[in-house]
Design a protein around this motif. Structure first.
Motif, PDB file in Angstrom:
ATOM      1  N   ASN B 148       0.839  -1.205   0.000  1.00  0.00           N
ATOM      2  CA  ASN B 148       0.000   0.000   0.000  1.00  0.00           C
ATOM      3  C   ASN B 148       0.870   1.249   0.000  1.00  0.00           C
ATOM      4  OD1 ASN B 148      -2.469  -1.364   0.022  1.00  0.00           O
ATOM      5  ND2 ASN B 148      -2.415  -1.594   2.246  1.00  0.00           N
ATOM      6  N   GLN B 221       0.252  -1.172   5.820  1.00  0.00           N
ATOM      7  CA  GLN B 221      -0.239  -2.531   5.628  1.00  0.00           C
ATOM      8  C   GLN B 221      -0.123  -3.276   6.954  1.00  0.00           C
ATOM      9  OE1 GLN B 221       1.565  -1.371   2.636  1.00  0.00           O
ATOM     10  NE2 GLN B 221       3.156  -0.782   4.092  1.00  0.00           N
ATOM     11  N   ASP B 242      -2.807  -7.824   4.586  1.00  0.00           N
ATOM     12  CA  ASP B 242      -2.190  -7.081   3.481  1.00  0.00           C
ATOM     13  C   ASP B 242      -0.930  -7.775   2.977  1.00  0.00           C
ATOM     14  OD1 ASP B 242      -4.080  -5.024   3.453  1.00  0.00           O
ATOM     15  OD2 ASP B 242      -3.047  -3.942   5.055  1.00  0.00           O
ATOM     16  N   SER B 278      -4.281  -5.773   0.242  1.00  0.00           N
ATOM     17  CA  SER B 278      -3.463  -4.631  -0.190  1.00  0.00           C
ATOM     18  C   SER B 278      -3.475  -4.500  -1.707  1.00  0.00           C
ATOM     19  CB  SER B 278      -2.033  -4.847   0.290  1.00  0.00           C
ATOM     20  OG  SER B 278      -1.554  -6.091  -0.184  1.00  0.00           O
TER      21      SER B 278
END
Lengths: 271, 453
Positions: B148, B221, B242, B278
Motif C-alpha cells: 500500500n 499494511q 495485506d 493490499s
C-alpha cells in the motif's frame, strides 16, 4: 522532584504527569490524561512513556536501564554455596570453564566434566525413579528465588505417592540437556531439571522445569515436557510443585514424556 | 585437493570452496560452534586471500550445498541470467569488490550485474569487505518495493510498528499501535507476532489492525506473523491480511525445520497475490537471521553468513515487500556481542540489497548477550547512513512478548532527523494531516497515543 520509577524493576510508571513538574517541552498537553493512564496500566508493554524531543523521557530511559541491569546481573552472577548446603545438593559442574564460555558453547554445557561424573556416581543413588537436577542456566536469580520453595514440595509430594527420588544435584553452567547425561549415568527412569530461564526485562526470576522419561544423551527436545514461567508473578512455585508432581506421576505411569506423552507439548527451541 | 584460485599458493592449504568461505568469515561464535571457523586470525586472512583470487565461476560451480540435494540451491542456480553471468564469470571475488566500491559505480552499474550473481558469490565478496565498504556500497543501492505504501525510495526511511502483546490482547495491540503511529512509526508495516499460532488468534489480530487502519485511514499494511500455513488458512476464511509472512532458512533442511518448502511458498505467494487486501504488487514479508540453520541442525557444514545469503536468494523468487534479518535475536552462541551483531547487521543488509531485495533490519539483542541498547542504536545509525529500507521498532525498545530488545519508537524521529530522511510519501502526508509531523520533525501533538481515541 524526580520520579522513583527509575528504581522500579516492575516497569515504568506512565510519565504523563511529568508535565506538572518538569522543565523543557512540558507545555505539551496529553489529549486525554485519564485514557493514557488506563492504557499504561493495563499492559506490561511500556506505553505512555513520554518523550523529550525525539528521545525518551529521562525517567523512562532510566527505568529501562534499571530493568536491563537486573536481567544482566541474573545472567552473570552465580548461585551461592549456602543454597546448595541448605538444600543438601551434590555440587557438580559441566565442561564449561567460565560464564563467557557458557554463553558461547551450549554443547559444553550439556556434559559433565570428568571429576563431576565421578562425583555423581560416588555420591548419588543409582537407578532412582526420579532424579532431580537444579541448574543456574541463564538466571541464578531464578534459582535463588524459586528452588528453596519448589524443591521440598517436589521431594515431599513424590514421597507421599511412594515414588523414589534420587540424590538431588546442582550443576553449575548447565544447559537443559545436561539432564540427559545425568539421568543416563544414574540409570534414572525419569529426570527433571529446574533451570533459570533467559531473563526478560519484566522479570529475572522465571524458572523452567523440563522433564524427560528414559533419559539418554541426545534425546530430542520434543521428547521433553516443560513447565515454564515459574515465579511469583507467573506460575508460583507452590502451584508449579503440585503441577510437576502430577506430571511426573503421569510420565512414570505412561513411560513417556514430551510429544510422546501429549501431542500438544511443543519443544522449547530457543532455550 | 587444492582449490582453484588465482592467488599463487593461497589455495594449497584449503580442501574445498566451502572451507575457504567459512574460514574467510569475520569471527562469529556460531561458526565456532559449528566447527567451521578459522583457527587463528592468520588462517582467517589466508582464507580471505584465497577467496580474493577465486573466480566467480568457481563459486557458481561449487554451491554451498549440492543442487541435487537441496532445492534452495536449485532456486538460486535457476534464477541466474546466463548472458550476464557469462560476462562476469571470470572475475575474481576481488574484482567484484573493486567493481562495487569503484567511484563510478551506482545503482545502475550494480543492477547491470545483479542477475548474474549467485548467493555464494555475494557471500564471498561480503567476506572481503570492511564495515565501511559494506555501508558505502549499500548506500549506493536503491531497492524500493510497493504494497500500500512504497518503502525504500531514496531520501526515505521507514519503520515497522511491532505492537506485540504477551496475551494476544487486541486492545493492547491497538494501544501499542496508537503509540507507535504517534511517533511516526508504521509506514513499513504494522506487524504483530502472535503468541498463539492459530487461525482464530491470527484472524482476530488481522481484523483489529485492519479495522484500525481503515478507521484512521492510515496508508500502511498489516501482517500477523504466524506460521505461513496458519495465515493461509485465515486468509482463505476471509481474514484481512495485506501481507503474508514466513521465516526462511538457507537450506532445504532448515526450511523443513520451519515447516515450509518451495512448493508451499509458491502456493502462499499465489494466494497472497489473489487474496491479500493490499494493492500490491509486493505482498510477501520474510525474516531471516544468521545461525537459524545451525540452531535447527540443518547447516550442512556451511558457515552462517553464506547460509544467510542463500535465504535472500530464495526470498528473491517471491518479489517480497519486506525482508529483514532479526540480527541479534538468536543468542550469544551465534553472535556473541555487540561487535558481532553490528558486523552481521551490516553484512545482511548489504547482501540482501545486492540480491535486489528490499532489505530492512531488526537490530536487536537478548539479555544473555554481551550487548545493550547502545549497541543497537550504533547499528541503527550505521544502517540508516547506509540506507536500509526500514527498521523494526517496539514500545520503548522492549518487546515484552518475545522477551528481547529492539529499537524504540523514539529512534524513528531521531534517525530521520539525523539523516534528513522522510517517512514513506503517502504516510508522511497522512502524518502531516494528523498534525504529528511537520518540516521533518515531530509536532507537539506527537508521542501521545490518546489522540487516536
Amino acid at each position: 522532584m524526580a520520579s522513583d520509577s527509575g528504581a522500579d524493576a516492575d516497569g515504568p510508571e506512565p510519565t504523563a504527569d511529568r508535565d506538572a513538574e518538569s522543565d523543557v517541552e512540558t507545555d505539551r498537553a496529553i489529549a486525554d490524561e485519564e485514557a493514557l493512564r488506563r492504557i499504561a496500566d493495563r499492559t506490561p508493554t511500556r506505553l505512555g512513556v513520554g518523550r523529550a524531543g525525539p528521545r525518551p523521557a529521562t525517567d523512562s530511559l532510566l527505568a529501562f536501564r534499571a530493568d536491563h541491569a537486573v536481567a544482566r546481573d541474573a545472567v552473570r552472577s552465580r548461585v551461592g554455596d549456602e543454597l546448595l548446603a541448605d538444600l543438601d545438593l551434590v555440587a557438580l559442574r559441566t565442561k564449561v570453564d567460565d560464564a563467557d564460555q557458557y554463553l558461547a558453547r551450549p554443547d559444553l554445557g550439556r556434559e559433565l566434566d570428568a571429576a563431576s561424573r565421578e562425583r555423581l556416581l560416588e555420591k548419588c543413588d543409582l537407578e532412582p525413579a526420579v532424579q532431580l537436577v537444579v541448574s543456574d542456566g541463564l538466571s541464578s536469580t531464578a534459582v535463588e528465588a524459586n528452588v528453596p520453595e519448589l524443591l521440598p514440595i517436589l521431594r515431599d509430594g513424590l514421597a507421599e505417592r511412594g515414588i523414589s527420588v534420587g540424590t538431588p544435584v546442582f550443576v553449575e553452567f548447565g544447559r537443559v540437556d545436561v539432564m540427559d547425561a545425568i539421568g543416563e549415568e544414574l540409570g534414572a527412569d525419569c529426570c527433571v531439571i529446574l533451570i533459570g530461564e533467559r531473563p526478560g526485562l519484566g522479570s529475572a526470576e522465571s524458572l523452567s522445569a523440563y522433564l524427560v522419561y528414559g533419559p539418554e544423551r541426545g534425546t530430542a527436545t520434543s521428547r521433553k515436557s516443560v513447565v515454564s514461567n515459574v515465579h511469583d508473578g507467573g506460575l508460583p512455585p507452590v502451584e508449579a510443585g503440585a503441577e510437576l508432581v502430577d506430571l511426573i506421576a503421569e510420565t512414570l505411569a505412561a513411560e513417556a514424556s514430551g510429544i510422546d506423552l501429549r501431542e500438544d507439548d511443543r519443544a522449547f527451541r530457543e532455550s | 585437493m587444492a582449490i582453484k584460485t588465482t592467488t599463487p599458493d593461497a589455495g594449497d592449504r584449503f580442501d574445498s570452496v566451502v572451507e575457504v568461505l567459512a574460514k574467510a568469515n569475520e569471527p562469529k561464535t556460531g561458526d565456532e560452534l559449528a566447527g567451521v571457523a578459522a583457527d587463528s586470525d592468520a588462517e582467517r586472512v589466508a582464507a580471505k586471500r584465497a577467496l580474493a583470487g577465486m573466480r566467480l565461476e568457481t563459486l557458481r560451480e561449487n554451491p554451498a550445498v549440492p543442487a541435487d540435494e537441496d532445492e534452495v540451491t536449485r532456486v538460486i542456480q535457476e534464477a541466474v541470467r546466463e548472458p550476464i553471468y557469462d560476462e562476469i564469470r571470470e572475475w575474481t571475488v576481488a574484482d567484484l569488490r573493486e567493481y562495487l566500491v569503484a567511484t563510478d559505480t551506482g545503482e545502475r552499474e550494480i543492477a547491470a550485474i545483479r542477475p548474474g550473481l549467485t548467493s555464494e558469490m555475494i557471500a564471498a565478496v561480503t567476506k572481503l569487505m570492511s564495515n565501511l565498504d559494506l555501508a558505502l556500497v549499500t548506500s549506493r543501492m536503491e531497492v524500493p518495493a510497493r504494497c500500500n505504501t512504497t518503502v525504500g525510495e531514496r531520501g526515505t526511511l521507514s519503520f515497522r510498528l511491532q505492537p506485540n502483546d504477551p496475551a494476544d490482547d487486541v486492545a493492547n495491540i491497538v494501544d501499542a499501535t496508537r503509540e507507535g503511529l504517534s511517533y511516526g512509526v508504521g509506514d513499513a508495516v504494522i506487524g504483530v507476532n502472535p503468541v498463539q499460532d492459530g487461525v482464530e488468534t491470527t484472524t482476530r489480530i488481522l481484523e483489529a489492525t485492519h479495522g484500525f487502519i481503515e478507521e484512521w485511514d492510515v496508508p500502511t499494511q498489516n501482517c500477523c506473523l504466524a506460521h505461513v500455513t496458519t495465515q493461509m488458512d485465515a486468509i482463505r476464511e476471509g481474514a484481512p491480511a495485506d501481507l503474508v509472512f514466513q521465516s526462511l532458512a538457507g537450506t532445504e533442511a532448515g526450511n523443513d525445520e520451519f515447516g515450509v518448502d518451495v512448493a508451499l511458498l509458491d502456493e502462499a505467494h499465489e494466494l497472497a497475490r489473489r487474496r491479500c487486501t493490499s494493492s500490491g504488487p509486493n505482498v510477501l514479508y520474510f525474516e531471516t537471521g544468521q545461525g537459524a540453520e545451525l540452531s535447527g541442525d540443518a547447516h550442512e557444514g556451511v558457515d552462517q553468513l553464506t547460509l544467510e545469503a542463500r535465504c535472500y536468494g530464495l526470498a528473491k523468487r517471491y518479489d517480497p515487500f519486506l525482508v529483514n534479518t532479526v540480527v541479534g535475536f538468536i543468542g550469544p552462541e551465534y553472535l556473541y556481542d555487540g561487535r558481532q551483531v553490528i558486523r552481521a547487521g551490516l553484512e545482511d543488509v548489504f547482501m540482501g540489497q545486492l540480491h535486489g531485495i528490499p532489505m530492512g533490519i531488526d537490530a536487536c539483542y537478548t539479555n544473555h548477550m554481551q550487548a545493550d541498547q547502545n549497541d543497537i542504536e550504533n547499528l541503527a545509525v550505521l544502517l540508516a547512513a547506509a540506507g536500509a529500507n526500514y527498521f523494526i521498532t517496539v514500545p520503548m525498545g522492549d518487546d515484552v512478548m518475545l522477551n528481547y530488545q529492539s529499537n524504540s519508537y523514539h529512534d524513528a524521529p531521531a534517525l530521520r532527523e539525523l539523516f534528513d530522511r522522510d517517512p514513506a510519501p503517502a504516510f508522511r502526508e497522512w502524518l502531516e494531516e494528523m498534525d504529528l509531523w511537520r518540516d521533518g520533525r515531530l509536532t507537539d501533538r506527537a508521542g501521545d497515543p490518546t489522540i487516536f481515541t
